[in-house]
Design a protein around this motif. Structure first.
Motif, PDB file in Angstrom:
ATOM      1  N   VAL A 127       0.072  -8.957   2.756  1.00 28.85           N
ATOM      2  CA  VAL A 127       1.808  -7.958   2.663  1.00 28.85           C
ATOM      3  C   VAL A 127       1.822  -7.450   1.333  1.00 28.85           C
ATOM      4  O   VAL A 127       1.594  -7.577   0.469  1.00 28.85           O
ATOM      5  CB  VAL A 127       2.368  -9.853   2.369  1.00 28.85           C
ATOM      6  N   ALA A 128       2.639  -5.763   2.242  1.00 26.21           N
ATOM      7  CA  ALA A 128       2.243  -4.957   1.328  1.00 26.21           C
ATOM      8  C   ALA A 128       3.808  -5.927   0.217  1.00 26.21           C
ATOM      9  O   ALA A 128       4.783  -5.873   0.239  1.00 26.21           O
ATOM     10  CB  ALA A 128       3.337  -4.073   2.129  1.00 26.21           C
ATOM     11  N   LEU A 129       2.937  -4.622  -0.898  1.00 23.07           N
ATOM     12  CA  LEU A 129       4.051  -4.947  -2.107  1.00 23.07           C
ATOM     13  C   LEU A 129       5.103  -4.027  -1.961  1.00 23.07           C
ATOM     14  O   LEU A 129       4.657  -3.575  -1.822  1.00 23.07           O
ATOM     15  CB  LEU A 129       3.124  -5.084  -3.815  1.00 23.07           C
ATOM     16  N   GLU A 130       5.866  -4.871  -2.558  1.00 24.02           N
ATOM     17  CA  GLU A 130       7.625  -3.797  -2.857  1.00 24.02           C
ATOM     18  C   GLU A 130       7.962  -2.406  -3.125  1.00 24.02           C
ATOM     19  O   GLU A 130       8.325  -1.537  -3.218  1.00 24.02           O
ATOM     20  CB  GLU A 130       8.983  -4.571  -3.163  1.00 24.02           C
ATOM     21  N   GLU A 131       6.851  -3.239  -4.681  1.00 25.56           N
ATOM     22  CA  GLU A 131       6.854  -1.352  -5.631  1.00 25.56           C
ATOM     23  C   GLU A 131       5.906  -1.794  -6.339  1.00 25.56           C
ATOM     24  O   GLU A 131       5.032  -3.009  -6.666  1.00 25.56           O
ATOM     25  CB  GLU A 131       8.311  -1.464  -6.750  1.00 25.56           C
ATOM     26  N   SER A 132       5.178  -0.471  -6.157  1.00 24.43           N
ATOM     27  CA  SER A 132       3.491   0.211  -6.806  1.00 24.43           C
ATOM     28  C   SER A 132       3.672  -0.549  -8.352  1.00 24.43           C
ATOM     29  O   SER A 132       4.833   0.187  -8.903  1.00 24.43           O
ATOM     30  CB  SER A 132       2.515   0.578  -6.694  1.00 24.43           C
ATOM     31  N   LEU A 133       2.963  -0.945  -9.474  1.00 25.44           N
ATOM     32  CA  LEU A 133       3.087  -1.596 -10.957  1.00 25.44           C
ATOM     33  C   LEU A 133       3.355  -0.389 -11.711  1.00 25.44           C
ATOM     34  O   LEU A 133       4.286  -0.054 -12.119  1.00 25.44           O
ATOM     35  CB  LEU A 133       2.068  -2.398 -11.259  1.00 25.44           C
ATOM     36  N   PRO A 134       2.271   0.582 -11.667  1.00 28.47           N
ATOM     37  CA  PRO A 134       2.665   2.172 -12.288  1.00 28.47           C
ATOM     38  C   PRO A 134       3.392   3.033 -11.794  1.00 28.47           C
ATOM     39  O   PRO A 134       4.853   3.427 -13.020  1.00 28.47           O
ATOM     40  CB  PRO A 134       0.944   2.890 -11.563  1.00 28.47           C
ATOM     41  N   VAL A 135       4.588   2.553 -10.320  1.00 33.68           N
ATOM     42  CA  VAL A 135       6.010   3.407 -10.098  1.00 33.68           C
ATOM     43  C   VAL A 135       6.530   3.015 -10.820  1.00 33.68           C
ATOM     44  O   VAL A 135       7.757   3.373 -11.832  1.00 33.68           O
ATOM     45  CB  VAL A 135       5.725   3.304  -9.085  1.00 33.68           C
ATOM     46  N   GLU A 180      -0.569   4.896 -17.555  1.00 30.65           N
ATOM     47  CA  GLU A 180      -2.118   5.711 -17.142  1.00 30.65           C
ATOM     48  C   GLU A 180      -3.151   4.753 -17.510  1.00 30.65           C
ATOM     49  O   GLU A 180      -4.069   4.749 -16.250  1.00 30.65           O
ATOM     50  CB  GLU A 180      -2.699   6.689 -18.782  1.00 30.65           C
ATOM     51  N   GLU A 181      -3.394   3.646 -18.268  1.00 28.21           N
ATOM     52  CA  GLU A 181      -4.490   2.084 -18.068  1.00 28.21           C
ATOM     53  C   GLU A 181      -4.155   1.791 -16.703  1.00 28.21           C
ATOM     54  O   GLU A 181      -5.277   2.262 -16.181  1.00 28.21           O
ATOM     55  CB  GLU A 181      -3.966   1.761 -18.603  1.00 28.21           C
ATOM     56  N   LEU A 182      -3.614   1.960 -16.334  1.00 26.48           N
ATOM     57  CA  LEU A 182      -2.813   0.655 -14.786  1.00 26.48           C
ATOM     58  C   LEU A 182      -3.537   1.619 -13.433  1.00 26.48           C
ATOM     59  O   LEU A 182      -3.989   1.232 -12.464  1.00 26.48           O
ATOM     60  CB  LEU A 182      -1.497   0.295 -14.203  1.00 26.48           C
ATOM     61  N   LEU A 183      -2.874   2.742 -13.941  1.00 28.14           N
ATOM     62  CA  LEU A 183      -3.690   3.980 -12.405  1.00 28.14           C
ATOM     63  C   LEU A 183      -5.067   4.215 -12.317  1.00 28.14           C
ATOM     64  O   LEU A 183      -5.504   4.194 -11.281  1.00 28.14           O
ATOM     65  CB  LEU A 183      -3.176   5.678 -12.809  1.00 28.14           C
ATOM     66  N   GLN A 184      -5.898   3.826 -13.314  1.00 21.99           N
ATOM     67  CA  GLN A 184      -7.616   3.666 -13.510  1.00 21.99           C
ATOM     68  C   GLN A 184      -7.205   2.346 -12.955  1.00 21.99           C
ATOM     69  O   GLN A 184      -9.255   1.551 -13.505  1.00 21.99           O
ATOM     70  CB  GLN A 184      -8.028   4.215 -14.624  1.00 21.99           C
ATOM     71  N   SER A 185      -6.559   0.862 -13.149  1.00 21.86           N
ATOM     72  CA  SER A 185      -7.208  -0.240 -13.086  1.00 21.86           C
ATOM     73  C   SER A 185      -8.195  -0.407 -11.447  1.00 21.86           C
ATOM     74  O   SER A 185      -7.173  -0.504 -10.822  1.00 21.86           O
ATOM     75  CB  SER A 185      -6.232  -1.661 -13.221  1.00 21.86           C
ATOM     76  N   PRO A 186      -9.052  -1.353 -11.767  1.00 23.15           N
ATOM     77  CA  PRO A 186     -10.094  -1.498 -10.944  1.00 23.15           C
ATOM     78  C   PRO A 186      -9.046  -2.294  -9.368  1.00 23.15           C
ATOM     79  O   PRO A 186      -8.921  -3.281  -8.770  1.00 23.15           O
ATOM     80  CB  PRO A 186     -10.996  -1.680 -11.340  1.00 23.15           C
ATOM     81  N   TYR A 187      -8.987  -3.361 -10.779  1.00 22.57           N
ATOM     82  CA  TYR A 187      -8.569  -4.602 -10.556  1.00 22.57           C
ATOM     83  C   TYR A 187      -6.656  -4.581  -9.411  1.00 22.57           C
ATOM     84  O   TYR A 187      -6.835  -4.816  -8.496  1.00 22.57           O
ATOM     85  CB  TYR A 187      -7.491  -5.350 -11.231  1.00 22.57           C
ATOM     86  N   ARG A 272      -4.421  -7.172 -20.480  1.00 25.42           N
ATOM     87  CA  ARG A 272      -4.232  -6.711 -21.214  1.00 25.42           C
ATOM     88  C   ARG A 272      -3.563  -5.657 -21.631  1.00 25.42           C
ATOM     89  O   ARG A 272      -2.095  -5.234 -22.291  1.00 25.42           O
ATOM     90  CB  ARG A 272      -5.552  -5.874 -22.060  1.00 25.42           C
ATOM     91  N   THR A 273      -3.334  -4.545 -20.605  1.00 27.58           N
ATOM     92  CA  THR A 273      -2.276  -4.056 -20.127  1.00 27.58           C
ATOM     93  C   THR A 273      -1.374  -3.734 -19.960  1.00 27.58           C
ATOM     94  O   THR A 273      -0.366  -3.368 -20.219  1.00 27.58           O
ATOM     95  CB  THR A 273      -3.336  -2.525 -19.032  1.00 27.58           C
ATOM     96  N   VAL A 274      -0.840  -5.117 -19.160  1.00 25.67           N
ATOM     97  CA  VAL A 274       0.314  -5.397 -18.709  1.00 25.67           C
ATOM     98  C   VAL A 274       1.374  -5.668 -19.640  1.00 25.67           C
ATOM     99  O   VAL A 274       1.999  -5.430 -20.085  1.00 25.67           O
ATOM    100  CB  VAL A 274       0.592  -5.850 -17.687  1.00 25.67           C
ATOM    101  N   LEU A 275       0.519  -6.738 -20.702  1.00 25.63           N
ATOM    102  CA  LEU A 275       1.397  -7.146 -22.150  1.00 25.63           C
ATOM    103  C   LEU A 275       1.723  -6.229 -22.843  1.00 25.63           C
ATOM    104  O   LEU A 275       2.056  -5.868 -23.806  1.00 25.63           O
ATOM    105  CB  LEU A 275       0.006  -7.773 -22.530  1.00 25.63           C
ATOM    106  N   ALA A 276       0.555  -4.801 -23.419  1.00 30.98           N
ATOM    107  CA  ALA A 276       0.723  -3.940 -23.973  1.00 30.98           C
ATOM    108  C   ALA A 276       1.974  -3.063 -23.900  1.00 30.98           C
ATOM    109  O   ALA A 276       2.472  -2.482 -24.787  1.00 30.98           O
ATOM    110  CB  ALA A 276      -0.725  -3.081 -24.002  1.00 30.98           C
ATOM    111  N   PHE A 277       2.624  -2.840 -22.535  1.00 35.68           N
ATOM    112  CA  PHE A 277       4.027  -2.117 -22.624  1.00 35.68           C
ATOM    113  C   PHE A 277       4.995  -3.110 -23.032  1.00 35.68           C
ATOM    114  O   PHE A 277       5.114  -4.417 -22.978  1.00 35.68           O
ATOM    115  CB  PHE A 277       4.129  -2.076 -20.442  1.00 35.68           C
ATOM    116  N   PRO A 278       5.407  -1.936 -23.837  1.00 35.47           N
ATOM    117  CA  PRO A 278       6.604  -2.820 -24.662  1.00 35.47           C
ATOM    118  C   PRO A 278       8.319  -2.747 -23.651  1.00 35.47           C
ATOM    119  O   PRO A 278       9.327  -2.195 -23.764  1.00 35.47           O
ATOM    120  CB  PRO A 278       7.375  -1.383 -25.329  1.00 35.47           C
TER     121      PRO A 278
END
Length: 324
Positions: A127-135, A180-187, A272-278
């Motif tokens: 199911v398509a996600l509404e909005e990508s996390l990097p966006v 920037e890290e999310l744009l490169q995230s394999p997950y 870790r990257t998601v948690l790092a966002f302020p």
């Protein structure tokens, strides 16, 4: 109001021994156990999806949710011509999750793991996600920068503005790095075509009841298809903020969850990257921009100071996650 509640209760096959007011609802102590009755102005289309999710969990040996109870006519919603809509949910006797108690947090993390395991691959097709996390993170970065520029242009600045500006560079840099890290995230790349997994959407200590039979999970209003690790990130951030980023509690949550749902290196780096966002700083900046800018409450000022003072503790926990 009371008359409609009484008339609604008559449409169920139980006897009410007592009733208690709850936040936006009424808890009923009935011959069929505890129930919660809530009035809605309008039943959203999401209502059916929430019920499907809870039925899936019930069928997979996770019965402790706030399932909707049908009335004697077999309807999930009791509607009145005057416009009121009442829904009765199964409810539970117990205590809320205490974010200060490591034992409660471990049980909550294990429950989340079981929830995710039972809702993994629930859809036949992604199911398509509404909005990508990097966006989403890019939008938040732009919002932070817009607020900073607004503050900078002001000739007379209050204490909140001065303090927010003094730590803008620190938090904005971390926000940009996280994006920037999310744009490169394999997950994250795994979900390019959407997700087949269901998330709770708002898994926190407010929505958990510890009963004699186990942990009851409630409030599925934000449930939907998505990345299940976002549930874990949200829960971790909430409890870590409340506990001043005490590493032992965060590690206990991660280990408990991993005991049910294994996490590989890619998953841990994404988390870790998601948690790092302020997030907290971004929220306070948004509240400022959307509120009365000539005056900021002492509460928000204290929150802002607290966010900055605890940043070093947060960094220590994130570094610990890297080692894990």
């Amino acid at each position: 109001m009371e008359d409609k509640q009484d008339l609604t209760i008559e449409k169920y096959g139980f006897q009410v021994k007592n009733r208690y007011r709850a936040r936006g609802a009424v808890i009923l102590d009935t011959s069929d156990g505890l129930c919660l009755m809530r009035e809605y102005e309008k039943i959203r289309g999401h209502f059916d999806f929430e019920n499907e999710v809870k039925e899936k969990l019930f069928d997979r040996d996770m019965p402790l949710t706030d399932r909707v109870l049908p009335n004697i006519e077999g309807k999930l919603v009791t509607e009145w011509e005057s416009g009121e809509n009442y829904v009765v949910y199964r409810w539970y006797k117990g205590h809320s999750c205490d974010y200060r108690e490591k034992g409660d947090l471990i049980l909550a993390a294990e429950n989340l793991g079981m929830l995710h395991r039972n809702l993994k691959g629930a859809a036949k097709e992604p199911v398509a996600l509404e909005e990508s996390l990097p966006v989403r993170y890019q939008r938040r970065c732009m919002e932070m920068k817009r607020v900073y520029r607004y503050m900078k242009k002001k000739k007379r600045k209050n204490d909140f503005e001065l303090y927010a500006m003094s730590c803008f560079g620190q938090f904005y840099k971390k926000a940009q790095i996280a994006r920037e890290e999310l744009l490169q995230s394999p997950y994250l790349l795994r979900y390019g075509e959407g997700s087949r997994d269901i998330c709770h959407g708002e898994y926190n200590y407010h929505n958990l009841i510890f009963t004699a039979k186990g942990v009851a999970t409630t409030n599925f209003e934000r449930a939907g298809y998505g990345m299940q690790l976002m549930d874990l990130a949200y829960f971790l951030r909430k409890i870590m903020e409340k506990n001043q980023w005490q590493g032992d509690k965060g590690r206990a949550v991660l280990e408990a969850y991993r005991g049910i749902m294994p996490l590989d290196g890619e998953s841990m780096r994404f988390l870790r990257t998601v948690l790092a966002f302020p997030v907290k700083y971004w929220k306070l900046m948004n509240q400022y921009m959307n509120g009365k800018k000539s005056w900021m409450s002492d509460k928000n000022m204290k929150k802002l100071v607290g966010v900055r003072e605890l940043e070093s503790e947060k960094d220590k926990f994130l570094q610990d996650m890297e080692r894990i």
